[in-house]
Design a protein around this motif. Structure first.
Motif, mmCIF file in Angstrom:
data_model
loop_
_atom_site.group_PDB
_atom_site.id
_atom_site.type_symbol
_atom_site.label_atom_id
_atom_site.label_comp_id
_atom_site.label_asym_id
_atom_site.label_seq_id
_atom_site.Cartn_x
_atom_site.Cartn_y
_atom_site.Cartn_z
ATOM 1 N N GLY A 1 1.084 -6.664 -11.813
ATOM 2 C CA GLY A 1 0.533 -7.125 -13.093
ATOM 3 C C GLY A 1 -0.332 -6.112 -13.823
ATOM 4 O O GLY A 1 -0.986 -6.456 -14.810
ATOM 5 N N ILE B 1 1.821 -14.403 -14.027
ATOM 6 C CA ILE B 1 1.741 -12.939 -13.869
ATOM 7 C C ILE B 1 0.307 -12.516 -13.544
ATOM 8 O O ILE B 1 0.088 -11.655 -12.693
ATOM 9 C CB ILE B 1 2.246 -12.231 -15.141
ATOM 10 C CG1 ILE B 1 3.684 -12.668 -15.447
ATOM 11 C CG2 ILE B 1 2.177 -10.720 -14.970
ATOM 12 C CD1 ILE B 1 4.256 -12.049 -16.712
ATOM 13 N N GLY C 1 -1.171 -10.481 -9.187
ATOM 14 C CA GLY C 1 -1.778 -11.087 -10.361
ATOM 15 C C GLY C 1 -3.234 -11.498 -10.233
ATOM 16 O O GLY C 1 -3.809 -12.079 -11.143
#
Ligand SMILES: Nc1ncnc2c1ncn2[C@@H]1O[C@H](COP(=O)(O)OP(=O)(O)OP(=O)(O)O)[C@@H](O)[C@H]1O
Ligand SMILES: [Mg+2]
Length: 243
Positions: free
Chosen positions: A68, A45, A240
């Motif tokens: 994220g 993530i 991410g």
């Protein structure tokens, strides 16, 4: 009078302006990653995030849906634990603390507005806002909570339970709950996502007022370019990673 290191007092280490910069960052993030197990194996993530935020800075965290942002904000507040990396808040390594230590740290220094509000269903509006004050033993909790609900425009909804409040009203209760302790660190996840333009504008005004009056450090997740533009700095997160 600030307590500067000896070298500064002796004039040996002043910077160009003659003012030593010995501030501890409000937030220092290093090598932060978050992976979770999912059906197909492991999902990354967040990957190797590094950044620093100075005290009283205002930072917008932007990026596409699913990039994220909420995960990062939760980690910054110690509400979730990373797979790797560190978060220092005002110099404190929050993941070196245990859960109770992190909870105590949050209670003392942090206000958090969840994307999903997270009001307590069995408490009415004013009781939800009183909660963080009562946890600190503040004897003036009711008066302060009522005043803060007035500032977010809910002075006539004090006794309403969350299920009888509109989405925007719930969001304002959540904001009042985060603001009422005047925390040095204020984290908000899309704080105006459910508000009309005028109400959103007044809430943004309130956050920046806290920033100016109290020197609160603000980190705001937002999809709103106008709100991002009012922040001193913007960080973009993409799949991410910091973009
Ligand atoms: N506990 C979890 N288990 C599995 N996947 C997760 C978990 N938490 C988050 N994710 C996934 O990680 C990604 C990032 O989620 P996150 O909520 O941080 O996104 P976001 O940038 O806040 O998105 P939005 O703008 O829609 O709120 C998403 O694809 C989400 O499905
Ligand atoms: Mg989110």
């Amino acid at each position: 009078m600030r307590d500067y290191p000896e070298a500064y007092k002796n004039g040996l280490a002043n910077d160009a302006a003659g003012t030593p910069d010995v501030r501890t960052p409000a937030i220092a993030v290093s090598g932060l990653s978050k992976r979770v197990a999912d059906a197909s194996g492991e999902l990354t993530i967040l990957q190797n995030i590094d950044f620093t935020v100075q005290p009283a800075e205002t930072l917008a965290l932007v990026g596409a849906s699913g990039s994220g942002k909420s995960t990062l904000l939760g980690l910054l507040a110690g509400l979730d634990t990373p797979s790797e990396g560190k978060v220092l808040l005002d110099g404190t390594d929050i993941f070196a603390l245990d859960e109770d230590g992190r909870a105590a740290f949050r209670k003392a220094k942090l206000g958090f507005v969840f994307q999903s509000f997270q009001l307590l269903a069995h408490l009415n509006a004013v009781e939800n806002v009183m909660l963080p004050l009562e946890l600190r033993g503040d004897g003036d909790a009711r008066a302060k909570a009522e005043a803060m609900l007035g500032r977010v425009g809910l002075g006539s909804r004090l006794r309403h339970y969350p299920k009888y409040l509109s989405g925007g009203e719930q969001q304002r209760v959540a904001l009042a709950r985060a603001f009422v302790t005047e925390p040095p660190l204020l984290f908000a996840d899309e704080p105006t996502g459910s508000l009309d333009a005028a109400t959103g504008e007044s809430i943004i005004g309130l956050m920046f007022e806290l920033n100016r009056e109290r020197g609160s450090t603000l980190v705001l997740v937002t999809h709103d370019p106008a709100m991002a533009a009012r922040c001193g700095r913007t960080i973009t997160i993409s799949a991410g990673r910091l973009a």
